[in-house]
Design a protein around this motif. Structure first.
Motif, PDB file in Angstrom:
ATOM      1  N   ILE A   1       0.850  -1.203   0.000  1.00  0.00           N
ATOM      2  CA  ILE A   1       0.000   0.000   0.000  1.00  0.00           C
ATOM      3  C   ILE A   1       0.883   1.250   0.000  1.00  0.00           C
ATOM      4  CG2 ILE A   1      -1.695   1.323   1.345  1.00  0.00           C
ATOM      5  CD1 ILE A   1      -2.673  -1.469   2.434  1.00  0.00           C
ATOM      6  N   THR A   2       1.880   1.234   0.877  1.00  0.00           N
ATOM      7  CA  THR A   2       2.746   2.417   1.012  1.00  0.00           C
ATOM      8  C   THR A   2       3.491   2.694  -0.286  1.00  0.00           C
ATOM      9  OG1 THR A   2       3.087   1.761   3.290  1.00  0.00           O
ATOM     10  CG2 THR A   2       4.569   3.438   2.440  1.00  0.00           C
ATOM     11  N   GLU A   3       4.108   1.651  -0.822  1.00  0.00           N
ATOM     12  CA  GLU A   3       4.937   1.870  -2.014  1.00  0.00           C
ATOM     13  C   GLU A   3       4.092   2.307  -3.203  1.00  0.00           C
ATOM     14  OE1 GLU A   3       7.309  -1.668  -2.139  1.00  0.00           O
ATOM     15  OE2 GLU A   3       8.474  -1.002  -0.397  1.00  0.00           O
ATOM     16  N   THR A   4       2.899   1.712  -3.317  1.00  0.00           N
ATOM     17  CA  THR A   4       2.027   2.099  -4.424  1.00  0.00           C
ATOM     18  C   THR A   4       1.601   3.556  -4.272  1.00  0.00           C
ATOM     19  OG1 THR A   4       1.216  -0.149  -4.432  1.00  0.00           O
ATOM     20  CG2 THR A   4      -0.073   1.447  -5.665  1.00  0.00           C
ATOM     21  N   THR A   5       1.231   3.931  -3.054  1.00  0.00           N
ATOM     22  CA  THR A   5       0.778   5.311  -2.828  1.00  0.00           C
ATOM     23  C   THR A   5       1.907   6.295  -3.130  1.00  0.00           C
ATOM     24  OG1 THR A   5      -0.541   4.394  -1.044  1.00  0.00           O
ATOM     25  CG2 THR A   5      -0.411   6.782  -1.134  1.00  0.00           C
TER      26      THR A   5
ATOM     27  N   GLU B   1      -8.118  -5.751   3.285  1.00  0.00           N
ATOM     28  CA  GLU B   1      -7.501  -7.007   3.752  1.00  0.00           C
ATOM     29  C   GLU B   1      -6.625  -6.750   4.986  1.00  0.00           C
ATOM     30  OE1 GLU B   1      -7.029  -8.976  -0.654  1.00  0.00           O
ATOM     31  OE2 GLU B   1      -5.264  -8.913   0.627  1.00  0.00           O
ATOM     32  N   LEU B   2      -5.884  -5.644   4.912  1.00  0.00           N
ATOM     33  CA  LEU B   2      -4.991  -5.323   6.038  1.00  0.00           C
ATOM     34  C   LEU B   2      -5.810  -5.026   7.297  1.00  0.00           C
ATOM     35  CD1 LEU B   2      -2.181  -4.752   7.179  1.00  0.00           C
ATOM     36  CD2 LEU B   2      -2.317  -2.443   6.284  1.00  0.00           C
ATOM     37  N   LYS B   3      -6.889  -4.288   7.085  1.00  0.00           N
ATOM     38  CA  LYS B   3      -7.745  -3.952   8.230  1.00  0.00           C
ATOM     39  C   LYS B   3      -8.257  -5.228   8.887  1.00  0.00           C
ATOM     40  CE  LYS B   3     -11.611  -0.983   9.141  1.00  0.00           C
ATOM     41  NZ  LYS B   3     -12.816  -0.491   8.523  1.00  0.00           N
ATOM     42  N   GLU B   4      -8.683  -6.152   8.048  1.00  0.00           N
ATOM     43  CA  GLU B   4      -9.186  -7.414   8.579  1.00  0.00           C
ATOM     44  C   GLU B   4      -8.082  -8.178   9.314  1.00  0.00           C
ATOM     45  OE1 GLU B   4     -12.476  -8.517   8.567  1.00  0.00           O
ATOM     46  OE2 GLU B   4     -12.605  -6.390   8.026  1.00  0.00           O
ATOM     47  N   LEU B   5      -6.896  -8.165   8.705  1.00  0.00           N
ATOM     48  CA  LEU B   5      -5.770  -8.875   9.337  1.00  0.00           C
ATOM     49  C   LEU B   5      -5.440  -8.279  10.701  1.00  0.00           C
ATOM     50  CD1 LEU B   5      -2.978  -9.635   6.714  1.00  0.00           C
ATOM     51  CD2 LEU B   5      -4.229 -11.236   8.140  1.00  0.00           C
TER      52      LEU B   5
ATOM     53  N   GLY C   1      -4.467  -0.317  -9.869  1.00  0.00           N
ATOM     54  CA  GLY C   1      -5.720   0.449  -9.802  1.00  0.00           C
ATOM     55  C   GLY C   1      -6.077   0.831  -8.372  1.00  0.00           C
ATOM     56  N   LYS C   2      -6.902   1.869  -8.288  1.00  0.00           N
ATOM     57  CA  LYS C   2      -7.370   2.344  -6.988  1.00  0.00           C
ATOM     58  C   LYS C   2      -8.092   1.248  -6.218  1.00  0.00           C
ATOM     59  CE  LYS C   2      -8.255   7.264  -6.899  1.00  0.00           C
ATOM     60  NZ  LYS C   2      -9.245   8.280  -7.184  1.00  0.00           N
ATOM     61  N   GLN C   3      -8.874   0.494  -7.006  1.00  0.00           N
ATOM     62  CA  GLN C   3      -9.687  -0.552  -6.358  1.00  0.00           C
ATOM     63  C   GLN C   3      -8.811  -1.616  -5.710  1.00  0.00           C
ATOM     64  OE1 GLN C   3     -12.432  -1.884  -9.269  1.00  0.00           O
ATOM     65  NE2 GLN C   3     -14.061  -0.552  -8.454  1.00  0.00           N
ATOM     66  N   GLU C   4      -7.720  -1.891  -6.416  1.00  0.00           N
ATOM     67  CA  GLU C   4      -6.793  -2.902  -5.901  1.00  0.00           C
ATOM     68  C   GLU C   4      -6.217  -2.427  -4.552  1.00  0.00           C
ATOM     69  OE1 GLU C   4      -6.337  -5.748  -7.159  1.00  0.00           O
ATOM     70  OE2 GLU C   4      -4.409  -6.531  -6.500  1.00  0.00           O
ATOM     71  N   VAL C   5      -5.834  -1.144  -4.525  1.00  0.00           N
ATOM     72  CA  VAL C   5      -5.259  -0.604  -3.282  1.00  0.00           C
ATOM     73  C   VAL C   5      -6.307  -0.649  -2.174  1.00  0.00           C
ATOM     74  CG1 VAL C   5      -4.174   1.423  -2.205  1.00  0.00           C
ATOM     75  CG2 VAL C   5      -3.694   0.893  -4.594  1.00  0.00           C
ATOM     76  N   GLN C   6      -7.538  -0.315  -2.565  1.00  0.00           N
ATOM     77  CA  GLN C   6      -8.602  -0.362  -1.556  1.00  0.00           C
ATOM     78  C   GLN C   6      -8.798  -1.762  -1.017  1.00  0.00           C
ATOM     79  OE1 GLN C   6     -11.916   1.518  -3.379  1.00  0.00           O
ATOM     80  NE2 GLN C   6     -11.331   3.532  -2.610  1.00  0.00           N
ATOM     81  N   LYS C   7      -8.688  -2.711  -1.924  1.00  0.00           N
ATOM     82  CA  LYS C   7      -8.834  -4.116  -1.517  1.00  0.00           C
ATOM     83  C   LYS C   7      -7.722  -4.487  -0.505  1.00  0.00           C
ATOM     84  CE  LYS C   7      -8.282  -8.483  -3.452  1.00  0.00           C
ATOM     85  NZ  LYS C   7      -7.226  -8.802  -4.341  1.00  0.00           N
TER      86      LYS C   7
END
Ligand SMILES: Nc1ncnc2c1ncn2[C@@H]1O[C@H](COP(=O)(O)OP(=O)(O)OP(=O)(O)O)[C@@H](O)[C@H]1O
Length: 786
Positions: free
Chosen positions: A676-680, A743-747, A733-739
């Motif tokens: 997430i960080t690197e993509t952002t 996932e991280l939140k759930e983890l 894509g944005k959606q991928e990052v959101q996904k």
């Protein structure tokens, strides 16, 4: 100052009405009224000089007991004439508003005065002040003007005690606390500034401290009282040794470990000298500053200034202490310098200010003490030239003064001067130390820009200054425990996270060698619910200040309920390595192995300060192995020699045998956070580059179509592998990052199953982690106190 300090105290407050209020009829009411801003009894807030550059905070005033209501675009100040414990009602202890910041907002949406007055009239009542706080009405708390005579102690105590009077109200207020709107320009900065300013806390009077261990230093009773006020029961070793030498009039070069009280080792004798002069009446009339202290960084200069001011808080009469660093108007600094008793500054700015004003320069030439703090860093930071200019200017012969005939210098004769020179640091290079200690020829003619050269230029009054080495065996603080974790180059993020999980309620400072790493690690940790803050030299000064204040502020106890990990983590470059005295930093992590042994000493010295203990851990990748061994050998050489250990031993640095299997359970969340960080970052960077390309093309009058745009962006050359990765990241894509975020939140909500019975790690139950898993989690960590 943006505000008219003259408040319009309503001349129409009839005495009769006031006494009616005091008689108690209105006291029982809980009605609230809109009050014109200028009719509130604002109190000036003394903003420490450290915040000079926090533009807009000069002239800050505060008011208590006022509720702020926003109606559409209009902001109103609502006050009651009675303090009550009724739920939701504003109480003097729960509602504190800072006027300057508040008015920034009200400038946009101010209550039209007439309207507010009208409301007053409608209520048929007039604002009568805060009659339940008698000390505000009858004995206004005077703000202490620096350098002015303070109130006698007994009187100060009286004020404190009267402040404490409405204790019950305070308790009630806590029970019925409701969130108070904080509509400021920058609420975070304001709240941090005012919760963590290091002025002496307004605490309950404690028992007097026994200062008998200071007796051998033969300090004045005033000074002992001031030291007692700081609650320092005994001098640190460097203080015990340096203070008497300085008081005896010697030049001193002092070396002592980080956090060992070097500031007061020179600060106490300077203030003591000012007190003595004052007693002799020498500081009356046209006075000269007593001391000038050169500091390598702006933050450190302000810190020294605050530290000395705190010491002087315990005196009945105190010197005027001024800091001269960037961020303030030169005119203002000149005015401050005219009345200064103690000047603290960075050489660059000091030279800029004093070199233009002959009268100030002449006055400064008469100083009794020149202090160079963190002398070795002063040279590193390229401030040598200005430091040298200052020293030369101090020594320039004035008409009527004779030069020193005995000087053996080939250059122009150095004039005689009476000042003492004091040089302090935790690190001096070895050869120099030997010379200073008299173990080698004392010939301070090293290469230009070396510390030896600076010492030569300092023009000591004595042929041989006293060299005091308070820590000849170990350079490290006594209560510091040092650890080392070996890990793969790509595993550092994982191990950083693992170690930070061990100290959830403690302040941690993570050092890196690169600004980009700070920029990456901060969001990486934030994504993992860790409260990381950045600090590096590329940040604006104001943002740097804000980061430091955030880090200093006490961890919130009830904020951020989703996460139990609350203590702040400062991710910084070496800009934070020197001198900064941040309370309660319990853990220092070297994400990158420091570039030099001195950097390691200073970085690690941000923890285990004064009487506290702390842990310093290096994350060491395979490529860093050899430099790390060398660094440790260098830092601990003397200790090793003293104990007869081989340099091959880790010499006081313990390898942390971390349980890699357990740490690997953290991998999925770390990997997600990294992605997430690197993509952002890549997207942000890409957007900036695109903007740059577009702007450049526009300026050249070229039209780039999409294909050409792509081509320019896909330049192949050095670092193209990294570029390729960045390009790929941008294409996610944005959606991928959101996904991933989801996932991280759930983890983070889930247990990390360690496979060991009930023991688990998760982002929420860190207490559980501490109780059950910690020792097993890190493997063999005994001795480090983790
Ligand atoms: N005699 C004392 N007893 C207890 N605490 C002290 C004493 N003198 C100073 N301190 C406290 O010790 C802390 C460290 O002091 P200071 O910043 O002067 O250390 P330092 O040696 O200059 O460190 P560094 O080398 O990192 O700059 C400060 O918080 C200070 O208030």
């Amino acid at each position: 100052m943006a505000f008219d300090k003259k408040r319009k105290h309503s001349g129409e407050q009839p005495q009769a009405k006031r006494s009616q209020s005091k008689a108690g009829t209105k006291r029982q009411k809980t009605d609230k009224r809109v009050v014109p801003v200028d009719e509130l009894p604002w109190q000036t807030v003394e903003v420490p000089e450290m915040f000079d550059d926090a533009e807009g905070f000069y002239g800050l005033e505060e008011i208590q007991g006022v509720e702020v209501v926003r109606e559409g675009d209009v902001v109103k100040f609502v006050s009651s004439n009675h303090y009550t414990s009724a739920p939701g009602f504003c109480n003097p202890y729960t509602c504190k508003i800072q006027r300057k910041s508040y008015l920034c907002l009200s400038q946009v949406a101010a209550v039209p005065k007439g309207k507010a007055d009208k409301k007053d009239e409608d209520d048929g009542e007039e604002f009568e002040g805060f009659d339940d706080t008698p000390e505000m009405e009858s004995t206004p708390v005077e703000t202490k003007a620096k350098g002015q005579k303070k109130e006698p102690k007994a009187k100060k105590k009286e004020v404190k005690e009267s402040k404490k009077e409405p204790k019950d109200g305070k308790k009630d207020a806590k029970e019925h606390k409701k969130p108070v709107p904080q509509p400021t320009e920058d609420p975070e900065l304001v709240s941090n500034l005012f919760t963590s300013i290091d002025t002496l806390p307004d605490v309950e009077p404690e028992e007097d401290v026994d200062t008998s261990e200071w007796a051998p230093l033969e300090l004045s009773s005033d000074m002992l009282a001031a030291i007692g006020n700081l609650r320092f029961s005994k001098p640190t070793p460097i203080q015990a040794r340096a203070i008497p030498e300085i008081i005896d009039g010697h030049d001193v070069i002092g070396k002592a470990s980080t956090g060992s009280g070097k500031t007061l080792a020179f600060g106490i004798p300077i203030v003591e000298s000012w007190l003595a002069k004052r007693a002799e009446g020498k500081q009356d009339g046209k006075k000269h500053p007593v001391a000038m202290i050169l500091s390598p960084t702006r933050e450190l200069a302000h810190q020294i200034s605050d530290h000395l001011k705190k010491l002087c808080d315990g005196l009945t009469d105190s010197p005027y202490i001024c800091s001269v660093t960037g961020g303030l108007a030169i005119q203002k600094q000149l005015r401050q310098l005219e009345k200064a008793d103690i000047i603290i500054g960075t050489p660059g700015r000091l030279w800029e200010v004093i070199s233009t004003e002959t009268s100030i320069m002449n006055s400064i030439r008469a100083i009794d003490f020149l202090v160079v703090d963190e002398a070795d860093r002063l040279l590193k930071d390229g401030q040598f030239k200005e430091a040298e200019d200052i020293i030369k200017a101090l020594d320039r012969t004035r008409p009527g003064e004779e030069a020193d005939e005995d000087s053996d210098s080939d250059e122009e004769p150095i004039p005689k001067h009476h000042r003492q020179t004091l040089v302090f640091s935790a690190t001096f290079n070895k050869a120099l130390q030997q010379k200073l200690a008299g173990k080698a020829r004392f010939n301070l003619m090293g290469e230009a820009e070396s510390l030896e050269h600076l010492l030569k230029k300092l023009n000591f009054r004595e042929a041989k200054p006293k060299f005091i080495d308070a820590n000849p065996v170990s350079q490290m603080a006594d209560r510091l425990k040092e650890g080392l974790i070996h890990c793969g180059d790509l595993e550092k993020d994982l191990y950083l996270y693992a170690v930070l999980l061990l100290q959830p309620t403690r302040r941690a400072l993570v050092f890196t060698n690169a600004i980009n790493t700070v920029r990456r690690l901060t969001p990486f940790l934030q994504n993992l619910n860790l409260p990381a803050i950045s600090l590096h030299s590329d940040m604006e000064q104001k943002a740097r200040l804000r980061s430091l204040e955030k880090f200093k502020a006490d961890p919130p106890t009830n904020a951020n309920p989703g996460s139990s990990i609350q203590a702040p983590i400062l991710v910084a470059t070496d800009v934070a390595a020197r001198g900064l005295d941040i309370p309660n930093v319990d853990l220092v992590i070297h994400y990158h192995v420091p570039r030099s042994a001195d950097d390691y000493v200073h970085r690690s010295g941000r923890t285990a300060r004064a009487t506290q203990s702390g842990v310093s851990i290096m994350l060491c990748g395979p490529k860093e192995d050899i430099p790390t061994q060398r660094l440790i050998a260098k830092v601990h050489a003397s200790a090793a020699a003293a104990s007869g250990k081989s340099k091959k031993d880790l010499l006081g640095v313990q390898t942390i045998d971390i349980d890699r299997r357990l740490v690997s359970h953290l991998k999925p969340r770390v990997t997600l956070s990294k992605k997430i960080t690197e993509t952002t970052i890549a997207k942000e960077k890409g957007a900036k580059e695109d903007d740059w390309l577009k702007n450049a093309a526009e300026e050249l009058g070229i039209e780039l179509d999409e294909d050409e745009f792509e081509k320019v962006g896909s330049w192949k050359g050095k670092g193209s592998g990294k570029k390729q990765k960045e390009r790929e990241a941008r294409e996610v894509g944005k959606q991928e990052v959101q996904k991933w975020r989801w996932e991280l939140k759930e983890l983070l909500k889930k247990r990390v199953n360690t496979g060991v019975s009930e023991k688990y790690l998760n982002g929420v139950d860190v207490e559980g982690l501490l109780r059950g898993v910690r020792s097993e989690f890190l493997g063999q960590v005994e001795g480090l106190g983790l």
